[in-house]
Write an enzyme that holds these catalytic residues in place. Structure first.
Site, short mmCIF file in Angstrom:
data_model
loop_
_atom_site.label_atom_id
_atom_site.label_comp_id
_atom_site.label_asym_id
_atom_site.label_seq_id
_atom_site.Cartn_x
_atom_site.Cartn_y
_atom_site.Cartn_z
N SER A 107 0.84 -1.20 0.00
CA SER A 107 0.00 0.00 0.00
C SER A 107 0.87 1.24 0.00
CB SER A 107 -0.88 0.00 1.26
OG SER A 107 -1.48 1.25 1.50
N TYR A 156 -2.64 -0.51 10.39
CA TYR A 156 -2.66 -1.08 9.05
C TYR A 156 -1.43 -0.61 8.27
CZ TYR A 156 -3.93 -1.50 4.10
OH TYR A 156 -3.91 -1.77 2.75
#
Length: 248
Positions: free
Chosen positions: A139, A152
């Site tokens: 990500s 996260y």
């Protein structure tokens, strides 16, 4: 990396980015989709060709063992592993009783530790092939964390670090290591953080296909490229942009 004639395993392949990658590759490759829900996998498979589904949980050690045995016996030519399954919580760490530790545990277990376990189990099989690849889906948060996605982002930063060293370790093995780094993507997975404002997951899949063709091993999709460049010149500005975008 070749783009046809592969046998490809995609974890978390029943929806979102995983499904779009399967859609992009399934016409000219055999694709094995894994996920935790039979219904979702079967719905995905009904829209594709050259697909096999396996219901399993990437965080379950027994499931990983069984999957590795199944692949070795049924798909001995497996040559692409796409670690796509993910877990994310959006929350404010300062809220009493939010249980950030438990949320972080689940994210780290799914996004990082499960990737290491599955990759290690499948390395011997991948190593038997003339040409093979591992794709880890991380990500933009690996570079620039979001405050409401703090744990996260941390799990994806760990995955980024692992992917870099895995690439170095396998440099002379015939196994290429790719890292796919999307920004906000319009999927059910990201709905809680405004995913409707993100890019279509098909863009992510197409960028992976192009990366295979070009041997581009670190794939900065869409806004990730811009934030990465900003991060190199001014980490604080990149952090501000990310968190203003997320409204955090």
């Amino acid at each position: 990396m070749k783009t046809n004639g592969n046998t490809i395993l995609i974890t978390g392949g029943g929806s979102g980015i995983g499904f779009e990658i399967a859609k992009e590759f399934s016409e000219n490759n055999h694709v094995i989709l894994t996920g935790r829900t039979d219904k979702k996998l079967l719905e995905a498979a009904s829209q594709l060709q050259n697909v096999t589904t396996v219901t399993m949980d990437v965080t379950d050690e027994k499931d990983i063992e069984q999957l590795a045995e199944y692949l070795a016996s049924t798909f001995p030519k497996l040559n692409v592993l796409i670690n796509n399954a993910g877990m994310a919580y959006a929350y404010d760490m300062t809220v009493p009783g939010i249980d950030a530790h438990q949320k972080a545990f689940e994210e780290i277990n799914t996004n990082y530790l499960a990737v290491i376990r599955l990759t290690e189990k499948l390395l011997p099989l991948l190593g038997n092939q003339q040409e093979a690849a591992i794709v880890n889906v991380s990500s933009v948060g690996a570079f620039v964390p979001g405050k409401i996605l703090s744990t996260y982002s941390a799990s994806k930063a760990a995955l980024h670090s692992y992917t870099q060293t895995l690439r170095l370790s396998l440099a002379n093995s015939g196994i290429s290591v790719f890292e796919l780094m999307p920004p906000l993507v319009n999927t059910e997975f990201s709905k809680e953080i405004g995913g409707e404002h993100g890019i279509h997951p098909q863009v992510v899949a197409q960028d992976l296909m192009n990366a295979f063709i070009d041997d581009n091993f670190e794939i900065h999709v869409g806004q990730t490229a811009d934030l990465y460049k900003l991060h190199l010149s001014s980490p604080s500005d990149a952090l501000a942009v990310m968190n203003n975008f997320l409204g955090s």
